[in-house]
Design a protein around this motif. Sequence first.
Motif, PDB file in Angstrom:
ATOM      1  N   UNK A 215      -4.228   7.708 -11.794  1.00 36.73           N
ATOM      2  CA  UNK A 215      -5.030   7.628 -10.579  1.00 36.73           C
ATOM      3  C   UNK A 215      -4.897   8.924  -9.787  1.00 36.73           C
ATOM      4  N   UNK A 216      -3.673   9.413  -9.691  1.00 34.99           N
ATOM      5  CA  UNK A 216      -3.425  10.587  -8.870  1.00 34.99           C
ATOM      6  C   UNK A 216      -2.150  11.262  -9.331  1.00 34.99           C
ATOM      7  N   UNK A 217      -2.116  12.578  -9.276  1.00 30.69           N
ATOM      8  CA  UNK A 217      -0.860  13.291  -9.504  1.00 30.69           C
ATOM      9  C   UNK A 217      -0.787  14.474  -8.565  1.00 30.69           C
ATOM     10  N   UNK A 218       0.405  14.680  -8.044  1.00 34.88           N
ATOM     11  CA  UNK A 218       0.566  15.754  -7.088  1.00 34.88           C
ATOM     12  C   UNK A 218       2.044  16.069  -6.899  1.00 34.88           C
ATOM     13  N   UNK A 219       2.318  17.106  -6.117  1.00 36.71           N
ATOM     14  CA  UNK A 219       3.701  17.379  -5.741  1.00 36.71           C
ATOM     15  C   UNK A 219       4.182  16.214  -4.869  1.00 36.71           C
ATOM     16  N   UNK A 224       3.169  11.893  -1.228  1.00 32.43           N
ATOM     17  CA  UNK A 224       3.644  10.900  -0.270  1.00 32.43           C
ATOM     18  C   UNK A 224       3.076  11.101   1.137  1.00 32.43           C
ATOM     19  N   UNK A 225       2.755  12.335   1.494  1.00 36.84           N
ATOM     20  CA  UNK A 225       2.285  12.537   2.874  1.00 36.84           C
ATOM     21  C   UNK A 225       0.769  12.634   2.966  1.00 36.84           C
ATOM     22  N   UNK A 226       0.131  12.975   1.830  1.00 39.56           N
ATOM     23  CA  UNK A 226      -1.307  13.201   1.893  1.00 39.56           C
ATOM     24  C   UNK A 226      -2.011  12.654   0.656  1.00 39.56           C
ATOM     25  N   UNK A 227      -1.822  11.353   0.377  1.00 40.03           N
ATOM     26  CA  UNK A 227      -2.449  10.784  -0.825  1.00 40.03           C
ATOM     27  C   UNK A 227      -3.968  10.859  -0.745  1.00 40.03           C
ATOM     28  N   UNK A 228      -4.591  11.152  -1.887  1.00 43.68           N
ATOM     29  CA  UNK A 228      -6.027  11.407  -1.900  1.00 43.68           C
ATOM     30  C   UNK A 228      -6.860  10.163  -2.204  1.00 43.68           C
ATOM     31  N   UNK A 229      -6.245   9.227  -2.906  1.00 43.53           N
ATOM     32  CA  UNK A 229      -7.032   8.094  -3.395  1.00 43.53           C
ATOM     33  C   UNK A 229      -6.650   6.808  -2.685  1.00 43.53           C
ATOM     34  N   UNK A 230      -7.641   5.939  -2.511  1.00 48.66           N
ATOM     35  CA  UNK A 230      -7.401   4.635  -1.879  1.00 48.66           C
ATOM     36  C   UNK A 230      -6.274   3.880  -2.581  1.00 48.66           C
ATOM     37  N   UNK A 231      -6.317   3.903  -3.916  1.00 46.47           N
ATOM     38  CA  UNK A 231      -5.319   3.140  -4.669  1.00 46.47           C
ATOM     39  C   UNK A 231      -3.908   3.672  -4.441  1.00 46.47           C
ATOM     40  N   UNK A 232      -3.811   4.969  -4.261  1.00 41.74           N
ATOM     41  CA  UNK A 232      -2.496   5.550  -3.969  1.00 41.74           C
ATOM     42  C   UNK A 232      -2.024   5.091  -2.589  1.00 41.74           C
ATOM     43  N   UNK A 233      -2.937   5.110  -1.634  1.00 48.10           N
ATOM     44  CA  UNK A 233      -2.579   4.683  -0.273  1.00 48.10           C
ATOM     45  C   UNK A 233      -2.118   3.232  -0.287  1.00 48.10           C
ATOM     46  N   UNK A 234      -2.873   2.401  -0.997  1.00 42.72           N
ATOM     47  CA  UNK A 234      -2.520   0.983  -1.128  1.00 42.72           C
ATOM     48  C   UNK A 234      -1.138   0.817  -1.743  1.00 42.72           C
ATOM     49  N   UNK A 235      -0.915   1.565  -2.835  1.00 43.52           N
ATOM     50  CA  UNK A 235       0.370   1.464  -3.531  1.00 43.52           C
ATOM     51  C   UNK A 235       1.506   1.876  -2.598  1.00 43.52           C
TER      52      UNK A 235
END
Length: 240
Positions: A215-219, A224-235
């Motif tokens: 779904x998303x990958x990042x540093x 943790x501070x700037x998630x890009x995807x809704x699913x990441x925010x939900x998680x």
Amino acid sequence: MVVIRDLHKRFGDLEVLKGISLDIKKGEVVVILGPSGSGKSTILRCINRLEEPTSGHIFIEGQEITGKKADLNKMRQKVGMVFQQFNLFPHMTALGNVTMAPLRVQKKSKQEADRIGLELLKKVGLSEKANSYPMQLSGGQQQRVAIARALAMKPDVMLFDEVTSALDPELVKEVLDVMKNLAMDGMTMIVVTHEMNFAKEVGDRIILIDGGVIVEQNTPDQFFTNPQHERTKKFLNMIK
Ligand code: ADP
Ligand code: MG
């Protein structure tokens, strides 16, 4: 170091992995997060071929480990894996567990295997427990023996599947500290964990798996501070 291309895995009608592609550099620590049942273990199990991918390719140091021609024994020496359940051999001492592969697979002499084993037990802080049996060790100590055992093959990459999930809370840190030291030594690691502080502190990259895809990958910082995807925010809200 590890290249995964369009990895698919299906169990009957259930398609668990729907095209995972991932490149992991030497020395990188990649943390995989995702809801229960999202396929995190399946990815790790495909990387050391405990599961056969339905399709797709995996390369370790340029060598393909998927496909019929792959030498599984040789490949498993390149990949160390540690599980939630420690899976130590109960009838063998800590040293016996760690030296088994050097003795039987690498055909080292007893003396050389013991030297390697004692060095590794020292590395995980268990010099004093070389002659103890698993039953005589705490869960955290057993898990550190399991890590030493995996390291005995001198793997190129280490896979950790929720290795602290079965431990009493007060024993989690000693295992995470061993993993952190390994990371600082430059080990390439793929870590499935629920320990968010470890992910933030030790991870070079965080990956969220859900619905069989990345779904998303990042540093860690961005993840943790700037998630890009809704699913990441939900998680992230769910685990807070
Ligand atoms: P995670 O580690 O993210 O919790 P898993 O990779 O263990 O998830 O499992 C992903 C999905 O695949 C789950 O729905 C699980 O029930 C299913 N699964 C895993 N292994 C098997 C298997 N050997 N046979 C059938 N289904 C399996
Ligand atoms: Mg799992």
